[in-house]
Design a protein around this motif. Structure first.
Motif, PDB file in Angstrom:
ATOM      1  N   GLU A 222     -15.637 -50.704 -12.133  1.00 60.39           N
ATOM      2  CA  GLU A 222     -15.916 -50.228 -10.497  1.00 60.39           C
ATOM      3  C   GLU A 222     -16.890 -49.039 -10.416  1.00 60.39           C
ATOM      4  OE1 GLU A 222     -14.312 -52.007  -8.100  1.00 60.39           O
ATOM      5  OE2 GLU A 222     -13.268 -53.289  -9.577  1.00 60.39           O
ATOM      6  N   TRP A 223     -18.003 -49.252 -11.398  1.00 64.64           N
ATOM      7  CA  TRP A 223     -18.555 -47.839 -11.473  1.00 64.64           C
ATOM      8  C   TRP A 223     -19.661 -47.823 -10.241  1.00 64.64           C
ATOM      9  CZ3 TRP A 223     -24.070 -48.261 -11.473  1.00 64.64           C
ATOM     10  CH2 TRP A 223     -24.688 -49.765 -11.752  1.00 64.64           C
ATOM     11  N   THR A 224     -19.898 -48.794  -9.359  1.00 66.05           N
ATOM     12  CA  THR A 224     -20.718 -48.660  -8.482  1.00 66.05           C
ATOM     13  C   THR A 224     -19.998 -47.884  -7.024  1.00 66.05           C
ATOM     14  OG1 THR A 224     -20.138 -50.923  -7.473  1.00 66.05           O
ATOM     15  CG2 THR A 224     -21.948 -50.551  -9.118  1.00 66.05           C
ATOM     16  N   ASP A 225     -18.468 -47.864  -7.341  1.00 69.91           N
ATOM     17  CA  ASP A 225     -18.016 -47.117  -6.171  1.00 69.91           C
ATOM     18  C   ASP A 225     -18.379 -45.829  -5.952  1.00 69.91           C
ATOM     19  OD1 ASP A 225     -16.557 -49.387  -5.966  1.00 69.91           O
ATOM     20  OD2 ASP A 225     -14.498 -48.668  -6.639  1.00 69.91           O
ATOM     21  N   ILE A 226     -19.161 -45.083  -6.899  1.00 69.94           N
ATOM     22  CA  ILE A 226     -19.303 -43.727  -6.788  1.00 69.94           C
ATOM     23  C   ILE A 226     -20.548 -43.591  -5.735  1.00 69.94           C
ATOM     24  CG2 ILE A 226     -21.056 -43.719  -8.667  1.00 69.94           C
ATOM     25  CD1 ILE A 226     -19.862 -40.960  -9.408  1.00 69.94           C
ATOM     26  N   PHE A 227     -21.354 -44.538  -5.687  1.00 69.97           N
ATOM     27  CA  PHE A 227     -22.445 -44.379  -4.675  1.00 69.97           C
ATOM     28  C   PHE A 227     -22.131 -44.351  -3.118  1.00 69.97           C
ATOM     29  CE2 PHE A 227     -24.101 -46.377  -8.633  1.00 69.97           C
ATOM     30  CZ  PHE A 227     -25.004 -45.436  -8.764  1.00 69.97           C
ATOM     31  N   PRO A 228     -21.337 -45.153  -2.614  1.00 68.58           N
ATOM     32  CA  PRO A 228     -21.061 -44.823  -1.233  1.00 68.58           C
ATOM     33  C   PRO A 228     -20.069 -43.744  -0.938  1.00 68.58           C
ATOM     34  CG  PRO A 228     -19.749 -47.016  -2.314  1.00 68.58           C
ATOM     35  CD  PRO A 228     -20.834 -46.346  -3.079  1.00 68.58           C
ATOM     36  N   THR A 229     -19.366 -43.569  -2.007  1.00 66.41           N
ATOM     37  CA  THR A 229     -18.331 -42.205  -1.589  1.00 66.41           C
ATOM     38  C   THR A 229     -19.227 -41.203  -1.792  1.00 66.41           C
ATOM     39  OG1 THR A 229     -17.587 -42.394  -4.049  1.00 66.41           O
ATOM     40  CG2 THR A 229     -16.224 -43.566  -2.562  1.00 66.41           C
ATOM     41  N   THR A 230     -20.170 -40.939  -2.573  1.00 66.09           N
ATOM     42  CA  THR A 230     -20.961 -39.728  -2.651  1.00 66.09           C
ATOM     43  C   THR A 230     -21.753 -39.723  -1.332  1.00 66.09           C
ATOM     44  OG1 THR A 230     -20.962 -39.830  -5.018  1.00 66.09           O
ATOM     45  CG2 THR A 230     -22.574 -38.694  -4.130  1.00 66.09           C
ATOM     46  N   ILE A 231     -22.513 -40.711  -1.271  1.00 72.56           N
ATOM     47  CA  ILE A 231     -23.840 -40.806  -0.286  1.00 72.56           C
ATOM     48  C   ILE A 231     -23.079 -40.299   1.162  1.00 72.56           C
ATOM     49  CG2 ILE A 231     -25.414 -42.171   0.952  1.00 72.56           C
ATOM     50  CD1 ILE A 231     -25.918 -43.730  -1.518  1.00 72.56           C
ATOM     51  N   ALA A 232     -22.004 -40.792   1.492  1.00 76.46           N
ATOM     52  CA  ALA A 232     -21.366 -40.846   2.718  1.00 76.46           C
ATOM     53  C   ALA A 232     -20.952 -39.154   3.101  1.00 76.46           C
ATOM     54  CB  ALA A 232     -20.081 -41.509   2.976  1.00 76.46           C
ATOM     55  N   PHE A 233     -20.808 -38.343   2.127  1.00 83.24           N
ATOM     56  CA  PHE A 233     -20.481 -37.013   2.376  1.00 83.24           C
ATOM     57  C   PHE A 233     -21.488 -35.998   2.176  1.00 83.24           C
ATOM     58  CE2 PHE A 233     -16.343 -38.909   2.437  1.00 83.24           C
ATOM     59  CZ  PHE A 233     -15.733 -38.393   3.478  1.00 83.24           C
ATOM     60  N   ILE A 234     -22.747 -36.620   1.723  1.00 83.87           N
ATOM     61  CA  ILE A 234     -23.821 -35.857   1.505  1.00 83.87           C
ATOM     62  C   ILE A 234     -24.413 -34.918   2.687  1.00 83.87           C
ATOM     63  CG2 ILE A 234     -26.133 -35.818   1.009  1.00 83.87           C
ATOM     64  CD1 ILE A 234     -26.124 -37.836  -1.056  1.00 83.87           C
ATOM     65  N   PRO A 235     -24.286 -35.474   3.899  1.00 84.36           N
ATOM     66  CA  PRO A 235     -24.884 -34.461   5.151  1.00 84.36           C
ATOM     67  C   PRO A 235     -23.857 -33.410   5.375  1.00 84.36           C
ATOM     68  CG  PRO A 235     -25.048 -36.944   5.509  1.00 84.36           C
ATOM     69  CD  PRO A 235     -24.436 -36.976   4.266  1.00 84.36           C
ATOM     70  N   ASP A 236     -22.656 -33.749   5.371  1.00 84.58           N
ATOM     71  CA  ASP A 236     -21.501 -32.720   5.627  1.00 84.58           C
ATOM     72  C   ASP A 236     -21.402 -31.732   4.430  1.00 84.58           C
ATOM     73  OD1 ASP A 236     -18.915 -31.847   6.941  1.00 84.58           O
ATOM     74  OD2 ASP A 236     -18.208 -32.131   4.705  1.00 84.58           O
ATOM     75  N   THR A 237     -21.712 -32.049   3.101  1.00 83.37           N
ATOM     76  CA  THR A 237     -21.644 -30.918   1.996  1.00 83.37           C
ATOM     77  C   THR A 237     -23.021 -30.086   1.919  1.00 83.37           C
ATOM     78  OG1 THR A 237     -20.464 -32.620   0.923  1.00 83.37           O
ATOM     79  CG2 THR A 237     -21.497 -30.570  -0.398  1.00 83.37           C
ATOM     80  N   ILE A 238     -23.926 -30.728   2.240  1.00 84.22           N
ATOM     81  CA  ILE A 238     -25.334 -30.081   2.523  1.00 84.22           C
ATOM     82  C   ILE A 238     -25.024 -28.772   3.626  1.00 84.22           C
ATOM     83  CG2 ILE A 238     -27.833 -30.075   3.356  1.00 84.22           C
ATOM     84  CD1 ILE A 238     -28.081 -32.722   1.545  1.00 84.22           C
ATOM     85  N   GLY A 239     -24.695 -29.574   4.624  1.00 86.01           N
ATOM     86  CA  GLY A 239     -24.378 -28.665   6.033  1.00 86.01           C
ATOM     87  C   GLY A 239     -23.565 -27.178   5.285  1.00 86.01           C
ATOM     88  N   LEU A 240     -22.452 -27.587   4.828  1.00 81.29           N
ATOM     89  CA  LEU A 240     -21.646 -26.477   4.374  1.00 81.29           C
ATOM     90  C   LEU A 240     -22.121 -25.579   3.444  1.00 81.29           C
ATOM     91  CD1 LEU A 240     -18.452 -28.564   3.992  1.00 81.29           C
ATOM     92  CD2 LEU A 240     -18.721 -26.830   5.758  1.00 81.29           C
ATOM     93  N   MET A 241     -23.027 -26.087   2.376  1.00 83.22           N
ATOM     94  CA  MET A 241     -23.744 -25.297   1.409  1.00 83.22           C
ATOM     95  C   MET A 241     -24.682 -24.403   2.054  1.00 83.22           C
ATOM     96  SD  MET A 241     -24.303 -27.790  -1.785  1.00 83.22           S
ATOM     97  CE  MET A 241     -22.869 -28.223  -2.714  1.00 83.22           C
ATOM     98  N   LEU A 242     -25.355 -24.731   3.144  1.00 80.23           N
ATOM     99  CA  LEU A 242     -26.260 -24.161   3.808  1.00 80.23           C
ATOM    100  C   LEU A 242     -25.614 -22.880   4.622  1.00 80.23           C
ATOM    101  CD1 LEU A 242     -28.763 -27.003   5.149  1.00 80.23           C
ATOM    102  CD2 LEU A 242     -29.399 -24.894   3.857  1.00 80.23           C
ATOM    103  N   LEU A 243     -24.440 -23.106   5.119  1.00 78.03           N
ATOM    104  CA  LEU A 243     -23.679 -22.330   5.953  1.00 78.03           C
ATOM    105  C   LEU A 243     -23.270 -21.161   4.880  1.00 78.03           C
ATOM    106  CD1 LEU A 243     -21.498 -24.609   8.399  1.00 78.03           C
ATOM    107  CD2 LEU A 243     -23.479 -23.101   8.965  1.00 78.03           C
ATOM    108  N   GLY A 244     -22.762 -21.495   3.658  1.00 74.16           N
ATOM    109  CA  GLY A 244     -22.550 -20.746   2.767  1.00 74.16           C
ATOM    110  C   GLY A 244     -23.537 -19.696   2.234  1.00 74.16           C
ATOM    111  N   MET A 245     -24.745 -20.264   2.322  1.00 70.27           N
ATOM    112  CA  MET A 245     -26.002 -19.358   1.924  1.00 70.27           C
ATOM    113  C   MET A 245     -26.221 -18.321   3.234  1.00 70.27           C
ATOM    114  SD  MET A 245     -28.938 -22.120   0.611  1.00 70.27           S
ATOM    115  CE  MET A 245     -28.956 -22.344  -1.172  1.00 70.27           C
ATOM    116  N   ALA A 246     -25.996 -19.014   4.244  1.00 75.37           N
ATOM    117  CA  ALA A 246     -26.040 -18.102   5.551  1.00 75.37           C
ATOM    118  C   ALA A 246     -25.131 -16.932   5.489  1.00 75.37           C
ATOM    119  CB  ALA A 246     -26.326 -18.796   6.977  1.00 75.37           C
TER     120      ALA A 246
END
Length: 421
Positions: A222-246
């Motif tokens: 089921e190796w391809t399952d990692i792609f949708p589960t990762t991609i779906a949460f990229i915007p949220d995680t980038i947002g949180l990392m930016l808030l962490g930097m700030a």
């Protein structure tokens, strides 16, 4: 009141370690359920593990107080620590982009090993991918990092809203009288895993109670399952990392604000987060744990409340650990070894729940499975500090650092020293 003092040997900011320590401990409070039973039970207690009495209490408490909040803290701390490493690389004359890229690529390797060979709920792969992107925004002003972080999180909510709108039409088509098989198959493919039938639950249990080699074969199949589960949460995680930097650059996450300011943030943020979280849980119960309703509630509506509550937790943690007593020292050490502790909990949980260990997967109710959590917390607090009194890094922190730098890093201290962070 100023930041807690840094350690002389490493210049670490102790406040960051303490918050990270609380976050990595808190994450296991919710992750343990995903180790102990079918994934769908995480959001929907009616699927498995019990939805009444103490089982409901564990689910509701986790969803209101822990779910998403500790992950958000962990993500913000990752952004803050990432910026700290970049700044130190630049100050020492090294190529910051190369230092950062090598760290993220090694982290990606650890994440893929974790995902395919230990547990599907890996977050390291997501962090590595997002970390490479967030590097581009490291020099933005605090205000722009906050604004861009918020924009990414709004994008996350819009992404899942579109997913839900499409899901609604799929739901209507699949559950209409005399629905065509194609519509039913479409619903099952997209949302069936959120409401598994008895056969699916039995198949899932068989996979996790089989041999380790069979489990790995299944994960790799089921190796391809990692792609949708990762991609779906990229915007949220980038947002949180930016808030962490700030948060790092503003001094909020490093403890540089006044006690009065932290109290105000804690009271307002925790209150808003609690009311919002309780409302989301109440709606989910009222809806009968409907599939689309649960996703809308916990992934879309809850997002701003989760983020606000995470900031409230950070403020409260800083206030409670100002004096840096014995417990705070152990939590800080746990935070310094967060990478080892995070992957360590996956190894421990898999050995307890999966077939190549004790085999308790699917055999315990929700509250029974959660009883492992305080034992793991104690374990984290007990081993991390003594280890750091003898070694410079946690075992996996050392491996990450050595691989990223391309050479073995010094591990053992010449003499044991108190681990204050």
């Amino acid at each position: 009141m100023a930041t807690l003092p840094s350690t002389g040997e490493s210049g670490r900011i102790i406040t960051l370690d303490i918050i990270r320590g609380v976050a990595v401990m808190g994450i296991f409070s919710v992750n343990v359920i995903a180790f102990a039973m079918i994934e769908a039970a995480y959001f929907n207690p009616a699927v498995y593990g019990g939805s009444t009495g103490p089982n409901f209490a564990v689910w509701a408490t986790n969803m209101v107080l822990i779910d998403g909040k500790m992950r958000s803290l962990f993500s913000m701390l990752f952004g803050a620590s990432m910026l700290l490493v970049i700044e130190r690389a630049e100050a020492s004359g090294r190529q910051a982009w190369l230092v950062h890229a090598r760290r993220m690529l090694v982290l990606l390797g650890f994440g893929l090993i974790h995902y395919y060979f230990i547990w599907f709920g890996d977050i390291l792969t997501l962090y590595a991918v997002c970390g490479l992107v967030v590097f581009l925004f490291r020099n933005l002003s605090i205000e722009k990092q906050v604004a861009l972080g918020a924009a990414f999180m709004v994008g996350h909510m819009l992404l899942f809203t579109g997913f839900l709108i499409d899901g609604y039409h799929t739901d209507v088509a699949a559950h209409a009288p005399n629905a065509p098989q194609a519509a039913i198959d479409s619903w099952n493919a997209g949302f069936g895993s959120f409401a598994p039938d008895a056969q699916t639950i039995a198949d899932d249990r068989a996979i996790h109670l089989g041999t380790y080699l069979d489990y790995v074969r299944y994960r790799l199949s089921e190796w391809t399952d990692i792609f949708p589960t990762t991609i779906a949460f990229i915007p949220d995680t980038i947002g949180l990392m930016l808030l962490g930097m700030a948060g790092y650059r503003s001094g909020f996450l490093t403890g540089e604000w006044s006690n009065k300011a932290y109290r105000r943030v804690a009271v307002i943020s925790l209150s808003i987060g609690f009311v919002g979280g309780a409302g989301v849980v109440g709606y989910d119960v009222w809806s009968g744990f409907s599939v689309l309703g649960s996703i809308a509630a916990f992934v879309v509506v809850a997002t701003p409340f989760i983020t606000v509550m995470a900031f409230g937790y950070a403020a409260k943690i800083i206030l409670l650990t100002r004096r840096f007593g014995p417990l705070a020292q152990r939590i800080a050490a746990t935070g310094r070894c967060a990478f080892s502790n995070y992957l360590g909990t996956s190894i421990v949980a898999s050995l307890i729940f999966y077939g190549w260990g004790l085999g308790y997967y699917g055999s315990l109710s929700r509250w029974q499975a959660w009883c492992l959590v305080p034992l793991v917390w104690v374990g984290m607090l007990l081993w991390s500090k003594p280890w750091l009194e003898r070694f410079h890094y946690g075992p996996l922190e050392w491996a990450w650092r050595s691989l990223a730098r391309g050479k073995m890093q010094p591990m053992r201290k010449t003499r044991a020293t108190p681990a204050t962070a």
